[in-house]
Design a protein around this motif. Structure first.
Motif, mmCIF file in Angstrom:
data_model
loop_
_atom_site.group_PDB
_atom_site.id
_atom_site.type_symbol
_atom_site.label_atom_id
_atom_site.label_comp_id
_atom_site.label_asym_id
_atom_site.label_seq_id
_atom_site.Cartn_x
_atom_site.Cartn_y
_atom_site.Cartn_z
ATOM 1 N N ARG A 102 84.355 62.432 -6.047
ATOM 2 C CA ARG A 102 83.298 62.991 -6.903
ATOM 3 C C ARG A 102 82.190 63.575 -6.040
ATOM 4 N N ARG A 103 81.793 64.827 -6.337
ATOM 5 C CA ARG A 103 80.725 65.495 -5.584
ATOM 6 C C ARG A 103 79.429 65.576 -6.385
ATOM 7 N N LEU A 104 79.540 65.889 -7.684
ATOM 8 C CA LEU A 104 78.382 65.999 -8.576
ATOM 9 C C LEU A 104 78.628 65.185 -9.834
ATOM 10 N N THR A 105 77.555 64.667 -10.416
ATOM 11 C CA THR A 105 77.668 64.007 -11.711
ATOM 12 C C THR A 105 77.810 65.070 -12.792
ATOM 13 N N ASP A 106 78.041 64.629 -14.014
ATOM 14 C CA ASP A 106 78.162 65.586 -15.129
ATOM 15 C C ASP A 106 76.872 66.369 -15.338
ATOM 16 N N ASP A 107 75.760 65.818 -14.881
ATOM 17 C CA ASP A 107 74.475 66.513 -15.005
ATOM 18 C C ASP A 107 74.183 67.394 -13.798
ATOM 19 N N GLY A 108 75.127 67.479 -12.867
ATOM 20 C CA GLY A 108 74.947 68.334 -11.698
ATOM 21 C C GLY A 108 74.166 67.694 -10.573
ATOM 22 N N ILE A 109 73.966 66.380 -10.629
ATOM 23 C CA ILE A 109 73.228 65.682 -9.565
ATOM 24 C C ILE A 109 74.206 65.300 -8.455
ATOM 25 N N PRO A 110 73.894 65.606 -7.191
ATOM 26 C CA PRO A 110 74.806 65.257 -6.081
ATOM 27 C C PRO A 110 75.036 63.738 -5.994
ATOM 28 N N VAL A 111 76.267 63.378 -5.757
ATOM 29 C CA VAL A 111 76.641 61.979 -5.593
ATOM 30 C C VAL A 111 76.644 61.651 -4.105
ATOM 31 N N ARG A 148 86.106 64.098 6.331
ATOM 32 C CA ARG A 148 85.677 64.437 4.978
ATOM 33 C C ARG A 148 84.886 65.740 4.986
ATOM 34 N N LYS A 149 84.946 66.445 3.865
ATOM 35 C CA LYS A 149 84.235 67.712 3.761
ATOM 36 C C LYS A 149 83.477 67.737 2.434
ATOM 37 N N ASN A 150 82.570 68.674 2.320
ATOM 38 C CA ASN A 150 81.779 68.809 1.099
ATOM 39 C C ASN A 150 81.941 70.231 0.587
ATOM 40 N N ALA A 151 82.556 70.351 -0.579
ATOM 41 C CA ALA A 151 82.791 71.678 -1.146
ATOM 42 C C ALA A 151 81.473 72.329 -1.535
ATOM 43 N N SER A 152 81.463 73.655 -1.493
ATOM 44 C CA SER A 152 80.251 74.397 -1.842
ATOM 45 C C SER A 152 80.111 74.569 -3.345
ATOM 46 N N GLU A 153 81.198 74.406 -4.091
ATOM 47 C CA GLU A 153 81.168 74.549 -5.540
ATOM 48 C C GLU A 153 81.988 73.444 -6.188
#
Length: 276
Positions: free
Chosen positions: A185-194, A226-231
């Motif tokens: 999981r990268r973002l919550t449903d509200d768009g907040i970074p995890v 590990r990597k972090n996607a931009s979208e």
């Protein structure tokens, strides 16, 4: 008087002879005892004596001698079973050739296709995983046996499944492979970074284990950072392993992962092997 004197003389002579014989016996016993080799005391709790094939007695530590004996007997049993199987197959083939050449030709043509093989496909199953535990954990979320019907997976010619492992029925060189799709999981449903609590590298590996061995052995592995996607809301990783391995009958092949919490969507995962 003369008779009495003769009797006394005879008694004295018999007494002297008896004493001499007793002395000879005692001296003989003492000589035997002195010439006997020293015998080492054996502790029955930690030592044992066994007779080998040459009828010679061998003494030593109980565990070591019994371990060597069991290994010898197990190896002998394996060789005997393998020889018996080869002889039975040879007799069957020769008998078939005598009676039906066409049948034997068909048998030989299909024999090469009857190689042990399996392909397991992923199934959604939550695995126990302790947060912060980065030890390798066996992946157990696989469809197997009857659950493989109507899927792309299969189990053929003696391959068995147990506790997330494929068990090899015959010795030989196998092609083994595994594919895992991993989701974080990268973002919550509200768009907040995890914020991830786990920044360790992801290790995906294949192991083999045999009851004759003490520990599982790694055959091949894949390591990635590990990597972090931009979208998007998720980070997605893929990991694939494919290699050749010489396996023994009874070897258990498994897939292991350093972080099984990444196994959220397992439908595309697969794991298999086949004899070449």
């Amino acid at each position: 008087m003369h008779t009495s004197n003769m009797t006394d003389i005879l008694l004295k002579r018999l007494t002297i002879v008896s004493v001499l014989l007793l002395l000879i016996v005692l001296i003989t016993v003492l000589c035997i005892v002195w010439t006997m080799p020293d015998s080492k005391q054996i502790d029955a709790n930690t030592n044992i004596c066994l007779k080998n094939n040459n009828n010679n007695v061998q003494c030593g530590e109980t565990i070591e001698l019994l371990h060597a004996l069991f290994e010898k007997k197990i190896l002998s049993a394996y060789i005997e079973a393998e020889t018996r199987e080869k002889n039975q197959t040879k007799i069957y083939i020769e008998d078939s050739l005598k009676h039906n050449v066409q049948l034997m030709s068909d048998y030989k043509n299909t024999l090469w296709d009857m190689k042990p093989s399996a392909k397991l496909v992923g199934i959604h199953e939550k695995q126990d995983h302790i947060s912060g535990n980065h030890s390798m954990t066996t992946v157990t979320c696989w469809r197997h046996d009857k659950d493989l019907f109507y899927t792309t997976g299969f189990q053929r010619y003696g391959i068995r499944f147990q506790n997330g492992r494929l068990i090899v029925p015959v010795s030989g060189t196998y092609y083994i492979y595994s594919f895992l799709g991993l989701t974080e999981r990268r973002l919550t449903d509200d768009g907040i970074p995890v914020e991830s609590n786990n920044m360790h590298e992801i290790k995906h590996a294949m192991h083999k284990y045999n009851v004759l061995d003490t520990v599982a052995m790694e055959i091949a592995s894949n390591l990635q950072s590990r990597k972090n996607a931009s979208e998007g809301y998720f980070n997605y990783y893929t990991s694939q392993i494919a290699t050749l391995a010489k396996l023994r009958a009874g070897d258990e092949i498994s897939v292991k992962l350093s972080d099984v919490t990444l196994l959220k969507y397992t439908g595309n995962n697969y794991f298999g092997l086949h004899l070449i």
